[in-house]
Design a protein around this motif. Structure first.
Motif, PDB file in Angstrom:
ATOM      1  N   TYR A   1      12.395   3.606   9.872  1.00 51.90           N
ATOM      2  CA  TYR A   1      11.504   3.405   8.892  1.00 51.90           C
ATOM      3  C   TYR A   1      10.645   4.241   8.875  1.00 51.90           C
ATOM      4  O   TYR A   1      10.116   4.377   7.477  1.00 51.90           O
ATOM      5  N   ILE A   2      10.105   5.049   9.605  1.00 51.18           N
ATOM      6  CA  ILE A   2       9.359   6.521   9.195  1.00 51.18           C
ATOM      7  C   ILE A   2      10.029   7.211   8.176  1.00 51.18           C
ATOM      8  O   ILE A   2       9.283   7.827   7.095  1.00 51.18           O
ATOM      9  N   ASN A   3      11.437   7.324   8.218  1.00 51.61           N
ATOM     10  CA  ASN A   3      12.030   8.146   7.211  1.00 51.61           C
ATOM     11  C   ASN A   3      12.036   7.663   5.970  1.00 51.61           C
ATOM     12  O   ASN A   3      11.952   8.225   5.015  1.00 51.61           O
ATOM     13  N   TYR A   4      12.021   6.167   5.789  1.00 51.32           N
ATOM     14  CA  TYR A   4      11.980   5.276   4.767  1.00 51.32           C
ATOM     15  C   TYR A   4      10.565   5.651   4.022  1.00 51.32           C
ATOM     16  O   TYR A   4      10.417   5.756   2.820  1.00 51.32           O
ATOM     17  N   CYS A   5       9.469   5.580   4.904  1.00 47.66           N
ATOM     18  CA  CYS A   5       8.383   5.994   4.253  1.00 47.66           C
ATOM     19  C   CYS A   5       8.004   7.151   3.336  1.00 47.66           C
ATOM     20  O   CYS A   5       7.397   7.402   2.550  1.00 47.66           O
ATOM     21  N   ILE A   6       8.657   8.025   3.962  1.00 46.94           N
ATOM     22  CA  ILE A   6       8.541   9.533   3.381  1.00 46.94           C
ATOM     23  C   ILE A   6       9.785   9.725   2.534  1.00 46.94           C
ATOM     24  O   ILE A   6      10.138  10.763   1.747  1.00 46.94           O
ATOM     25  N   SER A   7      10.607   8.660   2.030  1.00 45.50           N
ATOM     26  CA  SER A   7      11.669   8.908   0.926  1.00 45.50           C
ATOM     27  C   SER A   7      11.276   8.223  -0.173  1.00 45.50           C
ATOM     28  O   SER A   7      10.389   7.808  -0.378  1.00 45.50           O
ATOM     29  N   SER A   8      12.225   8.445  -1.186  1.00 47.13           N
ATOM     30  CA  SER A   8      12.218   7.755  -2.353  1.00 47.13           C
ATOM     31  C   SER A   8      12.922   6.770  -2.607  1.00 47.13           C
ATOM     32  O   SER A   8      13.332   6.482  -3.821  1.00 47.13           O
ATOM     33  N   GLU A   9      13.398   6.144  -1.734  1.00 46.33           N
ATOM     34  CA  GLU A   9      14.409   4.815  -1.562  1.00 46.33           C
ATOM     35  C   GLU A   9      13.456   3.813  -2.349  1.00 46.33           C
ATOM     36  O   GLU A   9      12.252   3.934  -2.560  1.00 46.33           O
TER      37      GLU A   9
ATOM     38  N   GLY B   1       0.891  -1.107  -0.093  1.00 45.36           N
ATOM     39  CA  GLY B   1      -0.128   0.076  -0.159  1.00 45.36           C
ATOM     40  C   GLY B   1       0.879   1.255   0.074  1.00 45.36           C
ATOM     41  O   GLY B   1       1.929   1.290   0.457  1.00 45.36           O
ATOM     42  N   LYS B   2       0.247   2.355  -0.401  1.00 46.53           N
ATOM     43  CA  LYS B   2       0.956   3.453  -0.335  1.00 46.53           C
ATOM     44  C   LYS B   2       0.568   4.607   0.742  1.00 46.53           C
ATOM     45  O   LYS B   2       0.799   5.623   0.745  1.00 46.53           O
ATOM     46  N   ILE B   3      -0.008   3.856   1.848  1.00 44.45           N
ATOM     47  CA  ILE B   3      -0.496   4.836   3.210  1.00 44.45           C
ATOM     48  C   ILE B   3       0.191   4.119   4.195  1.00 44.45           C
ATOM     49  O   ILE B   3       0.344   3.133   4.366  1.00 44.45           O
ATOM     50  N   TYR B   4       0.954   5.312   4.801  1.00 44.35           N
ATOM     51  CA  TYR B   4       1.093   4.550   6.480  1.00 44.35           C
ATOM     52  C   TYR B   4       0.589   5.541   7.376  1.00 44.35           C
ATOM     53  O   TYR B   4       0.134   6.757   7.197  1.00 44.35           O
ATOM     54  N   SER B   5       0.047   4.909   8.231  1.00 40.90           N
ATOM     55  CA  SER B   5      -0.838   5.757   9.617  1.00 40.90           C
ATOM     56  C   SER B   5       0.081   5.466  10.825  1.00 40.90           C
ATOM     57  O   SER B   5       0.393   4.481  11.417  1.00 40.90           O
ATOM     58  N   VAL B   6       0.432   6.882  11.397  1.00 37.33           N
ATOM     59  CA  VAL B   6       1.001   6.749  12.665  1.00 37.33           C
ATOM     60  C   VAL B   6       0.961   8.026  13.268  1.00 37.33           C
ATOM     61  O   VAL B   6       0.758   9.236  12.493  1.00 37.33           O
ATOM     62  N   ASN B   7       0.993   8.285  14.589  1.00 39.75           N
ATOM     63  CA  ASN B   7       0.954   9.681  15.318  1.00 39.75           C
ATOM     64  C   ASN B   7       2.341  10.434  14.927  1.00 39.75           C
ATOM     65  O   ASN B   7       3.200   9.955  15.965  1.00 39.75           O
ATOM     66  N   GLN B   8       2.439  11.002  13.956  1.00 40.14           N
ATOM     67  CA  GLN B   8       3.916  11.333  13.546  1.00 40.14           C
ATOM     68  C   GLN B   8       4.343  12.457  14.851  1.00 40.14           C
ATOM     69  O   GLN B   8       5.382  12.679  14.970  1.00 40.14           O
TER      70      GLN B   8
ATOM     71  N   LYS C   1       7.619   6.385  -4.492  1.00 39.19           N
ATOM     72  CA  LYS C   1       7.218   7.561  -4.075  1.00 39.19           C
ATOM     73  C   LYS C   1       7.033   7.455  -2.556  1.00 39.19           C
ATOM     74  O   LYS C   1       6.725   6.552  -2.098  1.00 39.19           O
ATOM     75  N   PRO C   2       7.237   8.535  -1.922  1.00 38.60           N
ATOM     76  CA  PRO C   2       7.156   8.911  -0.381  1.00 38.60           C
ATOM     77  C   PRO C   2       5.517   8.289  -0.352  1.00 38.60           C
ATOM     78  O   PRO C   2       4.497   8.627  -1.150  1.00 38.60           O
ATOM     79  N   LEU C   3       5.287   7.566   0.784  1.00 37.31           N
ATOM     80  CA  LEU C   3       3.975   7.275   0.913  1.00 37.31           C
ATOM     81  C   LEU C   3       3.297   8.124   1.477  1.00 37.31           C
ATOM     82  O   LEU C   3       3.687   9.426   2.046  1.00 37.31           O
ATOM     83  N   SER C   4       1.852   8.261   1.638  1.00 39.33           N
ATOM     84  CA  SER C   4       1.150   9.177   2.183  1.00 39.33           C
ATOM     85  C   SER C   4       0.631   8.963   3.524  1.00 39.33           C
ATOM     86  O   SER C   4       0.271   7.859   3.826  1.00 39.33           O
ATOM     87  N   LEU C   5       1.072  10.023   4.450  1.00 32.52           N
ATOM     88  CA  LEU C   5       0.356   9.892   5.903  1.00 32.52           C
ATOM     89  C   LEU C   5      -0.987  10.124   6.026  1.00 32.52           C
ATOM     90  O   LEU C   5      -1.592  11.071   5.550  1.00 32.52           O
ATOM     91  N   ARG C   6      -1.762   9.113   6.419  1.00 36.79           N
ATOM     92  CA  ARG C   6      -3.145   9.222   6.552  1.00 36.79           C
ATOM     93  C   ARG C   6      -3.519   8.698   8.087  1.00 36.79           C
ATOM     94  O   ARG C   6      -3.193   7.561   8.424  1.00 36.79           O
ATOM     95  N   TYR C   7      -3.718   9.616   9.120  1.00 39.63           N
ATOM     96  CA  TYR C   7      -3.975   9.150  10.448  1.00 39.63           C
ATOM     97  C   TYR C   7      -5.335   9.888  11.226  1.00 39.63           C
ATOM     98  O   TYR C   7      -5.336  11.191  10.955  1.00 39.63           O
TER      99      TYR C   7
END
Ligand code: P6P
Length: 331
Positions: free
Chosen positions: A227-235, A207-214, A239-245
């Motif tokens: 891991y969160i830095n990976y989610c928002i990177s282009s490694e 999926g392209k969504i990650y959910s966490v209380n940033q 594409k960076p994942l979208s944060l939905r929380y």
């Protein structure tokens, strides 16, 4: 127009297909669906009903302010779980200890017990964000006909016979599994029936969504921050994942179940533990997630393999699409 399949009809059909089914679990699931309809009715007009929003002025065993609607949902679930006599006792986020139904004549020979969070995410109610009810059903291990025991309520998630949730959102849905896949039912308020709307739900493998209380980022261990830095990177040329929380586990879980992604509530460095409760939040959602093809892990162990020690124990959780959870665990 397609024939509507109501939840009751679906349960009866499923019971016919399950050779060993004797109808008790079916009646229990229907009791829960009736309670959900009543909770939904009062939630949907909460803003209009005098004195039903806000706090009760009490705090529960979690140390959280008990909202009037939490208490209302808890009372309704307990009342309707006694109706058919298929439940020998319950445990609830709102109850300090388990509640035995042994004094209810109709429940004397019941073989199931139910653990539930009556209204998860209730801090969101006053601003009309989605909230939910989460439930987990086990067979008792103590002798039928005797009062249920503490041990009945401390079985690992692997032993669940059914689990599900109700999401009170833009529409009200009941999603559950009995170990043969996951099905979703949408409440048609015009006829007062939950109708099959999401048959055999399978979560996307990635999926392209990650959910966490940033906001808690600096409270997380380094590996979680990585891991969160990976989610928002282009490694990995992603594409960076979208944060939905949303801050309501049922709502965040339900969106990710359908669209794919990962929900994480990690260990806090401050408290040394997670926030979400194992027995009536993480285990039921983990059962559903795995049945839909995803994964649920504490960061060390599969959620469903955790041997519970306390009724209200909290665990960290990484739950969602298989590929996303595996990536998180690689950190
Ligand atoms: P935070 C709601 O209170 C809840 O138990 C879950 O529904 C939700 O996922 C989580 O807590 C939100 O916690 O610390 O991000 O507000």
């Amino acid at each position: 127009m397609e024939k509507l399949i109501t939840l009751d009809e679906f349960i009866i059909q499923s019971q016919k297909e399950a050779k060993e089914a004797t109808g008790e679990l079916s009646r229990l699931l229907r009791d829960i669906s009736v309670a959900a309809k009543i909770i939904n009715r009062d939630l949907s007009k909460a803003g209009l009903v005098e004195n039903i929003l806000g706090e009760t002025g009490t705090t529960n065993i979690q140390g959280e302010e008990v909202k009037k609607l939490d208490e209302f949902a808890n009372t309704i679930l307990i009342k309707y779980l006694k109706t058919s006599g298929e439940c020998c006792g319950i445990a609830s986020e709102e109850e300090d200890s388990f509640v035995s139904f042994h004094d209810e004549p109709q429940c004397k020979n019941a073989k199931y017990l139910v653990l539930f969070d009556p209204l998860d995410g209730s801090s969101n109610i006053d601003c009309n964000a989605s909230v939910g009810t989460i439930f987990s059903i086990y067979k008792r291990i103590s002798p039928i006909g005797t009062p249920c025991t503490h041990a009945d309520f401390l079985q690992s998630g692997e032993k669940q016979v059914a689990s599900g949730y109700v999401i009170y959102g833009s529409s009200t849905m009941l999603v559950y599994t009995t170990g043969n896949g996951v099905n979703g039912f949408t409440l048609d308020t015009a006829i007062g029936e939950f109708c099959l709307s999401h048959s055999n739900i399978k979560t996307p493998s990635k999926g392209k969504i990650y959910s966490v209380n940033q906001g808690n980022y600096h409270d997380f261990d380094q590996n979680v921050q990585d891991y969160i830095n990976y989610c928002i990177s282009s490694e990995d040329d992603k594409k960076p994942l979208s944060l939905r929380y949303i801050g309501s586990m049922v709502a965040d879980f339900h969106r990710n179940l359908l669209k794919g992604g990962i929900f994480i509530y990690p260990l806090s460095k401050k408290t040394g533990k997670g926030k979400l409760r194992l027995m009536y939040e993480c285990n039921p959602m983990a059962f559903i997630q795995e049945q839909a093809g995803g994964m649920a892990n504490s960061g060390e162990i599969r959620i469903l393999d955790i041997v519970p020690s306390k009724l209200h124990q909290r665990v960290p959780i990484f739950i969602g699409s298989k590929s996303n959870v595996e990536k998180a665990l690689s950190y």
